[in-house]
Design a protein around this motif. Structure first.
Motif, PDB file in Angstrom:
ATOM      1  N   PHE A  57      20.647   5.989  38.560  1.00  0.00           N
ATOM      2  CA  PHE A  57      19.207   6.241  38.502  1.00  0.00           C
ATOM      3  C   PHE A  57      18.666   6.039  37.093  1.00  0.00           C
ATOM      4  O   PHE A  57      17.626   5.392  36.893  1.00  0.00           O
ATOM      5  N   SER A  58      19.373   6.555  36.100  1.00  0.00           N
ATOM      6  CA  SER A  58      18.913   6.464  34.712  1.00  0.00           C
ATOM      7  C   SER A  58      18.887   5.023  34.222  1.00  0.00           C
ATOM      8  O   SER A  58      17.926   4.595  33.570  1.00  0.00           O
ATOM      9  N   MET A  59      19.925   4.255  34.539  1.00  0.00           N
ATOM     10  CA  MET A  59      19.982   2.868  34.071  1.00  0.00           C
ATOM     11  C   MET A  59      18.891   2.014  34.702  1.00  0.00           C
ATOM     12  O   MET A  59      18.292   1.154  34.037  1.00  0.00           O
ATOM     13  N   VAL A  60      18.612   2.261  35.990  1.00  0.00           N
ATOM     14  CA  VAL A  60      17.541   1.508  36.649  1.00  0.00           C
ATOM     15  C   VAL A  60      16.186   1.885  36.055  1.00  0.00           C
ATOM     16  O   VAL A  60      15.343   1.026  35.792  1.00  0.00           O
ATOM     17  N   TRP A  64      17.710  -1.477  32.394  1.00  0.00           N
ATOM     18  CA  TRP A  64      18.841  -2.198  31.817  1.00  0.00           C
ATOM     19  C   TRP A  64      19.129  -3.467  32.616  1.00  0.00           C
ATOM     20  O   TRP A  64      19.151  -3.456  33.843  1.00  0.00           O
ATOM     21  N   GLY A  65      19.344  -4.553  31.905  1.00  0.00           N
ATOM     22  CA  GLY A  65      19.676  -5.818  32.549  1.00  0.00           C
ATOM     23  C   GLY A  65      18.559  -6.379  33.400  1.00  0.00           C
ATOM     24  O   GLY A  65      18.803  -7.202  34.282  1.00  0.00           O
ATOM     25  N   GLY A  66      17.329  -5.931  33.151  1.00  0.00           N
ATOM     26  CA  GLY A  66      16.196  -6.403  33.936  1.00  0.00           C
ATOM     27  C   GLY A  66      16.040  -5.706  35.274  1.00  0.00           C
ATOM     28  O   GLY A  66      15.267  -6.164  36.126  1.00  0.00           O
ATOM     29  N   ALA A  67      16.750  -4.593  35.470  1.00  0.00           N
ATOM     30  CA  ALA A  67      16.662  -3.860  36.738  1.00  0.00           C
ATOM     31  C   ALA A  67      15.274  -3.258  36.916  1.00  0.00           C
ATOM     32  O   ALA A  67      14.640  -2.814  35.958  1.00  0.00           O
ATOM     33  N   SER A  68      14.812  -3.252  38.159  1.00  0.00           N
ATOM     34  CA  SER A  68      13.493  -2.691  38.462  1.00  0.00           C
ATOM     35  C   SER A  68      13.459  -2.270  39.928  1.00  0.00           C
ATOM     36  O   SER A  68      13.864  -3.029  40.805  1.00  0.00           O
ATOM     37  N   GLY A  69      12.993  -1.066  40.172  1.00  0.00           N
ATOM     38  CA  GLY A  69      12.895  -0.577  41.547  1.00  0.00           C
ATOM     39  C   GLY A  69      14.185   0.063  42.023  1.00  0.00           C
ATOM     40  O   GLY A  69      15.282  -0.383  41.689  1.00  0.00           O
ATOM     41  N   LEU A  70      14.032   1.112  42.813  1.00  0.00           N
ATOM     42  CA  LEU A  70      15.196   1.872  43.275  1.00  0.00           C
ATOM     43  C   LEU A  70      15.573   1.593  44.727  1.00  0.00           C
ATOM     44  O   LEU A  70      16.529   2.172  45.233  1.00  0.00           O
ATOM     45  N   SER A  71      14.833   0.718  45.389  1.00  0.00           N
ATOM     46  CA  SER A  71      15.134   0.427  46.796  1.00  0.00           C
ATOM     47  C   SER A  71      16.549  -0.112  47.008  1.00  0.00           C
ATOM     48  O   SER A  71      17.219   0.282  47.970  1.00  0.00           O
ATOM     49  N   PRO A  72      17.064  -1.004  46.128  1.00  0.00           N
ATOM     50  CA  PRO A  72      18.428  -1.512  46.364  1.00  0.00           C
ATOM     51  C   PRO A  72      19.514  -0.446  46.252  1.00  0.00           C
ATOM     52  O   PRO A  72      20.600  -0.615  46.811  1.00  0.00           O
TER      53      PRO A  72
END
Length: 205
Positions: A57-60, A64-72
């Motif tokens: 949760f924190s990294m998203v 980090w690494g262009g991550a966006s959104g928690l749906s995945p």
């Protein structure tokens, strides 16, 4: 001894095979209160679920690494975290460990409740929908409500931090950090409700 009227006699104790088996061969039946010897320590299981969910949760959230959104990774809110925490909570209860049971249950329901916000299919923001925001998730009212919810969680977690100061340094550090995290995330939702998206993004990261 015989002059004093005392006599020695050799006595023997006979024992039936059934009694011998009962005394020496039958395994001891566990008694109430020895669950620590019967079961493995469940704290590690709950801790693993908490760490995996929290770190993901924190990294998203920090992108980090262009991550966006928690749906995945919505599984961390309903399976990885809560399932392991609930299993640990049940066994902590069986073993009579009251405070760890409370901790596991607290984090389990937090992930479940916060995970509901990440499921668009629930349409939790529908009552706040407008022409400009059909989903309602960007409305000031919706985000202010979530901010209040996180503030309450922050105070609850900080209370547990106070309880653990003299008990366990690791637990105390965890509760202090998650309390601060809940309040910072609450501030991010407040900024979204006020339309200050740049500030919200900074607080989120």
């Amino acid at each position: 001894d015989e002059e004093k009227g005392l006599h020695r006699s050799v006595t023997g104790v006979t024992m039936s095979p059934e009694l011998f088996e009962k005394l020496y061969l039958t395994p001891k039946v566990p008694h109430v209160g020895d669950n620590n010897k019967r079961y493995a320590n469940p704290t590690a299981l709950g801790f693993v679920g908490f760490v995996i969910s929290t770190f993901t949760f924190s990294m998203v959230m920090m992108g980090w690494g262009g991550a966006s959104g928690l749906s995945p990774v919505v599984g961390i809110f309903f399976f990885v975290g809560p399932v392991l925490l609930i299993f640990a909570m049940v066994f902590e209860w069986i073993m009579g460990n009251f405070f760890p049971m409370m901790v596991m249950g607290l984090f389990a329901v937090f992930w479940l409740s916060f995970g509901c916000l990440q499921l668009p299919t629930l349409q939790l923001g529908a009552s706040y929908a407008s022409t400009a925001d059909p989903s309602g998730y960007g409305s000031p009212e919706f985000n202010a409500t979530v901010a209040l919810y996180l503030i309450v969680w922050g105070f609850a977690l900080f209370t547990f931090f106070i309880f653990t100061c003299k008990i366990n340094a690791v637990f105390a550090a965890i509760f202090l950090l998650v309390s601060a995290g809940a309040w910072v995330l609450s501030a991010a939702y407040w900024k979204v409700s006020q339309g200050e998206y740049a500030q919200a993004a900074k607080l989120q990261k």
